[in-house]
Motif scaffolding. Sequence first.
Motif, mmCIF file in Angstrom:
data_model
loop_
_atom_site.group_PDB
_atom_site.id
_atom_site.type_symbol
_atom_site.label_atom_id
_atom_site.label_comp_id
_atom_site.label_asym_id
_atom_site.label_seq_id
_atom_site.Cartn_x
_atom_site.Cartn_y
_atom_site.Cartn_z
ATOM 1 N N LEU A 10 0.826 -1.209 0.000
ATOM 2 C CA LEU A 10 0.000 0.000 0.000
ATOM 3 C C LEU A 10 0.862 1.261 0.000
ATOM 4 N N LYS A 11 1.940 1.243 0.771
ATOM 5 C CA LYS A 11 2.846 2.400 0.839
ATOM 6 C C LYS A 11 3.415 2.702 -0.546
ATOM 7 N N GLY A 12 3.670 1.670 -1.328
ATOM 8 C CA GLY A 12 4.199 1.854 -2.673
ATOM 9 C C GLY A 12 3.230 2.541 -3.628
ATOM 10 N N ALA A 13 1.961 2.549 -3.290
ATOM 11 C CA ALA A 13 0.956 3.177 -4.155
ATOM 12 C C ALA A 13 0.767 4.667 -3.859
ATOM 13 N N LEU A 14 1.319 5.145 -2.745
ATOM 14 C CA LEU A 14 1.139 6.550 -2.375
ATOM 15 C C LEU A 14 1.923 7.465 -3.302
ATOM 16 N N ARG A 15 1.384 8.662 -3.512
ATOM 17 C CA ARG A 15 2.118 9.699 -4.248
ATOM 18 C C ARG A 15 2.505 10.784 -3.255
ATOM 19 N N GLN A 16 3.708 11.315 -3.417
ATOM 20 C CA GLN A 16 4.215 12.308 -2.473
ATOM 21 C C GLN A 16 4.288 13.693 -3.108
ATOM 22 N N TYR A 17 3.894 14.688 -2.297
ATOM 23 C CA TYR A 17 3.919 16.087 -2.711
ATOM 24 C C TYR A 17 4.583 16.903 -1.601
ATOM 25 N N PRO A 18 5.866 17.268 -1.776
ATOM 26 C CA PRO A 18 6.556 18.047 -0.742
ATOM 27 C C PRO A 18 5.934 19.436 -0.561
ATOM 28 N N ASN A 19 5.920 19.885 0.692
ATOM 29 C CA ASN A 19 5.459 21.225 1.071
ATOM 30 C C ASN A 19 4.013 21.500 0.663
ATOM 31 N N PHE A 20 3.176 20.488 0.803
ATOM 32 C CA PHE A 20 1.737 20.639 0.570
ATOM 33 C C PHE A 20 1.009 20.006 1.744
ATOM 34 N N PRO A 21 0.017 20.592 2.321
ATOM 35 C CA PRO A 21 -0.625 21.862 1.989
ATOM 36 C C PRO A 21 0.105 23.081 2.542
ATOM 37 N N GLN A 22 1.204 22.830 3.285
ATOM 38 C CA GLN A 22 1.982 23.963 3.782
ATOM 39 C C GLN A 22 3.444 23.560 3.865
ATOM 40 N N GLU A 23 4.290 24.548 4.005
ATOM 41 C CA GLU A 23 5.734 24.345 4.114
ATOM 42 C C GLU A 23 6.043 23.366 5.251
ATOM 43 N N GLY A 24 6.930 22.415 4.991
ATOM 44 C CA GLY A 24 7.359 21.471 6.014
ATOM 45 C C GLY A 24 6.595 20.162 6.030
ATOM 46 N N ILE A 25 5.524 20.074 5.253
ATOM 47 C CA ILE A 25 4.710 18.858 5.215
ATOM 48 C C ILE A 25 4.998 18.092 3.924
ATOM 49 N N LEU A 26 5.235 16.804 4.053
ATOM 50 C CA LEU A 26 5.329 15.923 2.893
ATOM 51 C C LEU A 26 3.969 15.248 2.773
ATOM 52 N N PHE A 27 3.148 15.734 1.858
ATOM 53 C CA PHE A 27 1.798 15.202 1.690
ATOM 54 C C PHE A 27 1.884 13.876 0.954
ATOM 55 N N GLU A 28 1.356 12.833 1.576
ATOM 56 C CA GLU A 28 1.313 11.526 0.941
ATOM 57 C C GLU A 28 -0.138 11.245 0.576
ATOM 58 N N ASP A 29 -0.400 11.237 -0.713
ATOM 59 C CA ASP A 29 -1.750 11.071 -1.238
ATOM 60 C C ASP A 29 -2.095 9.587 -1.293
ATOM 61 N N PHE A 30 -3.121 9.200 -0.531
ATOM 62 C CA PHE A 30 -3.503 7.790 -0.516
ATOM 63 C C PHE A 30 -4.641 7.485 -1.487
ATOM 64 N N LEU A 31 -5.131 8.482 -2.209
ATOM 65 C CA LEU A 31 -6.239 8.260 -3.137
ATOM 66 C C LEU A 31 -5.933 7.252 -4.248
ATOM 67 N N PRO A 32 -4.670 7.112 -4.713
ATOM 68 C CA PRO A 32 -4.417 6.080 -5.728
ATOM 69 C C PRO A 32 -4.801 4.665 -5.280
ATOM 70 N N ILE A 33 -4.825 4.408 -3.984
ATOM 71 C CA ILE A 33 -5.229 3.086 -3.482
ATOM 72 C C ILE A 33 -6.651 2.754 -3.932
ATOM 73 N N PHE A 34 -7.516 3.763 -3.989
ATOM 74 C CA PHE A 34 -8.920 3.530 -4.326
ATOM 75 C C PHE A 34 -9.141 3.299 -5.816
ATOM 76 N N ARG A 35 -8.148 3.614 -6.634
ATOM 77 C CA ARG A 35 -8.260 3.388 -8.081
ATOM 78 C C ARG A 35 -8.035 1.928 -8.450
ATOM 79 N N ASP A 36 -7.424 1.200 -7.541
ATOM 80 C CA ASP A 36 -7.092 -0.201 -7.785
ATOM 81 C C ASP A 36 -7.910 -1.059 -6.818
ATOM 82 N N PRO A 37 -8.890 -1.806 -7.320
ATOM 83 C CA PRO A 37 -9.753 -2.574 -6.416
ATOM 84 C C PRO A 37 -8.984 -3.559 -5.533
ATOM 85 N N GLN A 38 -7.890 -4.102 -6.031
ATOM 86 C CA GLN A 38 -7.115 -5.052 -5.220
ATOM 87 C C GLN A 38 -6.420 -4.336 -4.061
#
Length: 187
Positions: A10-38
């Motif tokens: 599951l961790k491998g499916a996350l996408r990372q966005y540095p400094n989002f939504p604010q400086e100092g945060i590494l936003f890890e988007d877990f929404l790609p998990i829901f695109r893959d039923p497995q």
Amino acid sequence: MSITEYATELKGALRQYPNFPQEGILFEDFLPIFRDPQLFKKLIESFKLHLQEKFTGKKIDYVIGLEARGFLFGPALALALDAGFVPVRKQGKLAGEVVHAVYAKEYGEDVFEIQADSIPEHSNVVIVDDIIATGGSAKAAGDLALQLNANILEFCFVMELDFLKGTQKLQAPSFTLLSGQEEALSK
């Protein structure tokens, strides 16, 4: 598969966005998990395995999901556990009698509500959301469950911003499936 094996995939499916939504945060988007039923099934199975192992012999009556991302997997987890699902919503979104809890946000306050008759007294509940940061919204959901005299077994999160120490505010133990960000990003 084990919870650790599921978490690695599951961790491998996350996408990372540095400094989002604010400086100092590494936003890890877990929404790609829901695109893959497995992967979605593995997310639910991971939480189910954890809860069944931790609370052997104890019935989980309700899964409480926080608006909005707790709604993405909370109902599926509730079905997998043969439990009911109860939403916690922002103020003014639920019909009927509600109880509310105020929580601090970065710039002011917000209010969560739950329907007053949604959980019978002494029910065993698990509270779920995608991420815990400062812990304000999760604590508010816990306050709502306690106002209804529910027994909070655990808070469950997909991810955690460890350095913000939000879990220290919670009224019950917590479980985070995927390792979180332990410190703020360097500027």
